[in-house]
Design an enzyme around this catalytic site. Sequence first.
Site, PDB file in Angstrom:
ATOM      1  N   CYS A 134       0.850  -1.308  -0.438  1.00 56.79           N
ATOM      2  CA  CYS A 134      -0.187   0.092  -0.284  1.00 56.79           C
ATOM      3  C   CYS A 134       0.698   1.074   0.159  1.00 56.79           C
ATOM      4  O   CYS A 134       1.331   1.547   0.828  1.00 56.79           O
ATOM      5  CB  CYS A 134      -0.886  -0.227   1.249  1.00 56.79           C
ATOM      6  SG  CYS A 134      -1.942   1.336   0.845  1.00 56.79           S
ATOM      7  N   CYS A 137      -0.561   3.693   2.337  1.00 55.78           N
ATOM      8  CA  CYS A 137      -0.320   3.521   4.455  1.00 55.78           C
ATOM      9  C   CYS A 137       0.846   3.515   3.999  1.00 55.78           C
ATOM     10  O   CYS A 137       1.154   4.768   4.976  1.00 55.78           O
ATOM     11  CB  CYS A 137      -0.818   2.302   4.152  1.00 55.78           C
ATOM     12  SG  CYS A 137      -2.065   1.964   3.356  1.00 55.78           S
ATOM     13  N   ASP A 138       2.391   3.502   2.888  1.00 57.08           N
ATOM     14  CA  ASP A 138       3.597   3.234   3.882  1.00 57.08           C
ATOM     15  C   ASP A 138       4.614   4.032   2.922  1.00 57.08           C
ATOM     16  O   ASP A 138       5.994   4.626   2.994  1.00 57.08           O
ATOM     17  CB  ASP A 138       4.201   1.694   3.882  1.00 57.08           C
ATOM     18  CG  ASP A 138       2.516   1.585   4.177  1.00 57.08           C
ATOM     19  OD1 ASP A 138       2.825   1.811   5.613  1.00 57.08           O
ATOM     20  OD2 ASP A 138       2.906  -0.388   3.862  1.00 57.08           O
TER      21      ASP A 138
END
Length: 299
Positions: A134, A137-138
């Site tokens: 992701c 997300c990261d």
Amino acid sequence: MKYDVGIIGSGPAGLSAAIYAKRANLSAVVIEKEYEGTGQIAESGQVDNYPGFPGISGYDLGENFREHAVKLGVSFMEQEVTEIKKEASSDFELVFADGSQVEAKTVIYAAGATPRRANIPGEQEYAGKGVSYCAICDGSFYRGKSVAVLGGGDTALDDAVYLADVAEKVYVIHRRKEFRGAAVTVAKLREKENVIFVLEHQVKEIIGEQKVTGVVLEDAAVIDVNGVFVAYGAVPQTDLLKKFAVLDDSGYVRAGETGETALEGLYVAGDAKTKKLRQVVTAVSDGANAATAVAEYLK
């Protein structure tokens, strides 16, 4: 016992739904395949985009969600649902792998979606230590660093666009010469000086020392990177719902903000639902909306 709502899945969406159902004074049960599971969030080494908890580990955040539900008295069952039965105007029967079953007036389906894996050496070893599924997300963890994006579809191209504004270098590694994703996105990437296309190549191994340090191509060439984003898309875990004609062409459950589906009494929350953004924060929102809709429906 017949429950007001059976919640399938104990990730952020399912736990949020359980919390809101309990607050609405509904009898609710969370059905989970894994003992005291909290969904895929537990695999995230660090979550930095959930409001109020910057830098918390995914495991800890998931445990916080679960502890909240437990303190409210939510019931849990460690079972795998193998069939969902519903006749016209009747309640739901949730059949388990061991042959037992429970009845529920409504169902909130929160079984999620599973990222497609690359299935190469080093992927599992460095998951959460440089291997991610992701970018949103990261991606922020790789500011000023080098990353590789694996894939050639829209997921990979969109991830590469996002990462190009964060990372110093973005290697887009794809086994074919042409992309399956949108041509307009490819054109946008070609305009970015820090995006490097590595086409007609496959990654054979992800290497590192405690954290990812590079990828090895099939010709033994090594590209030094700090992170690898496996961007082959996701597989919604919705096989149980195929017979109800509530899925779109990609297998996700069609539903709007309330999570209400075309089947009366069936609601969906989290990554299994049709939506643009699949994040912890949207899963939690989905669960709250679905449980609120269920409470209104049962009135």
